[in-house]
Motif scaffolding. Structure first.
Motif, PDB file in Angstrom:
ATOM      1  N   THR A  13    -100.133  24.339  -5.581  1.00 13.37           N
ATOM      2  CA  THR A  13    -102.072  25.081  -5.384  1.00 13.37           C
ATOM      3  C   THR A  13    -102.280  25.544  -4.503  1.00 13.37           C
ATOM      4  N   ARG A  14    -103.470  25.741  -4.076  1.00  9.79           N
ATOM      5  CA  ARG A  14    -104.928  26.042  -3.406  1.00  9.79           C
ATOM      6  C   ARG A  14    -104.922  24.681  -2.643  1.00  9.79           C
ATOM      7  N   VAL A  51     -94.877  28.856   6.318  1.00  4.38           N
ATOM      8  CA  VAL A  51     -95.788  27.000   6.057  1.00  4.38           C
ATOM      9  C   VAL A  51     -96.315  26.432   5.495  1.00  4.38           C
ATOM     10  N   GLN A  52     -95.770  25.328   4.818  1.00  2.00           N
ATOM     11  CA  GLN A  52     -96.438  24.655   3.840  1.00  2.00           C
ATOM     12  C   GLN A  52     -96.530  23.435   4.443  1.00  2.00           C
ATOM     13  N   LEU A  66     -95.999  18.756  -4.583  1.00  2.00           N
ATOM     14  CA  LEU A  66     -96.867  19.776  -4.571  1.00  2.00           C
ATOM     15  C   LEU A  66     -97.462  20.481  -3.181  1.00  2.00           C
ATOM     16  N   ILE A  67     -96.891  21.901  -3.794  1.00  2.00           N
ATOM     17  CA  ILE A  67     -96.629  22.737  -2.358  1.00  2.00           C
ATOM     18  C   ILE A  67     -98.122  23.611  -2.577  1.00  2.00           C
ATOM     19  N   ALA A  76     -93.958  33.943  -0.391  1.00  4.62           N
ATOM     20  CA  ALA A  76     -94.437  34.495  -1.719  1.00  4.62           C
ATOM     21  C   ALA A  76     -94.259  33.943  -2.532  1.00  4.62           C
ATOM     22  N   ILE A  77     -92.624  33.577  -3.288  1.00  4.87           N
ATOM     23  CA  ILE A  77     -92.465  32.881  -4.374  1.00  4.87           C
ATOM     24  C   ILE A  77     -93.611  31.924  -5.101  1.00  4.87           C
ATOM     25  N   TYR A  78     -93.997  31.047  -3.438  1.00  2.00           N
ATOM     26  CA  TYR A  78     -94.910  30.796  -4.152  1.00  2.00           C
ATOM     27  C   TYR A  78     -96.730  30.952  -4.287  1.00  2.00           C
TER      28      TYR A  78
END
Length: 155
Positions: A13-14, A51-52, A66-67, A76-78
């Motif tokens: 999600t953003r 960083v996430q 939730l990422i 990039a995978i996310y």
């Protein structure tokens, strides 16, 4: 390949805060852990730090990860899976395993490529396998010490 115990469904999600608010409103949240963390990972394009912002939401014995990718090309995978708006988009399932070395030996023998690896040896290790051609989503496998599992809210 599918092994271990499925315990998690993960979404990108953003806006993690908005997603957490939705869970608080519509689900019986048993436990919640939120963190923003840099992570050192390996991808087929190389190693790096990303960083996430993460939330681990427990509803019964199912964990919802939730990422929100924040910084770093290695994520990039996310990032490539983010929806255009700030909604949730299903990304992967995760299975916990008892022996990470044995898991990796099995991973090397199966046809689906490894797309992400990371963790802290002796504490928590994870690997993502691209099972999209088979299942339509990625599959993550994780191993962790019991203390880490408990700190995450597992039981």
């Amino acid at each position: 390949m599918s092994t271990g115990r499925h315990y998690q469904n993960a979404y990108v999600t953003r806006d993690v805060d908005k997603a957490v608010a939705g869970f608080k409103q519509y689900a019986d949240v048993r436990a919640l852990m939120e963190i923003e963390v840099p992570v050192q990972v390996w991808t087929p394009k190389g190693e790096g730090t990303g960083v996430q912002k993460l939330a681990f939401v427990w509803v019964g014995d199912l964990n919802y990860e939730l990422i929100q990718p924040k910084d770093g090309d290695v994520l990039a995978i996310y990032r490539n899976a983010l929806p255009a708006d700030d909604s949730l988009s299903f990304h992967h399932v995760c299975h916990v395993v008892d022996d990470f070395a044995a898991l990796m030996a099995r991973v090397e023998q199966q046809p689906f490529p490894v797309v992400l690896k990371g963790g802290t040896p002796g504490l928590l290790e994870f690997v993502y396998v691209d099972t999209r051609p088979w299942l339509g989503h990625y599959t993550e496998y994780v191993w962790m010490v019991p203390e880490r599992w408990a700190a995450m809210g597992g039981r």
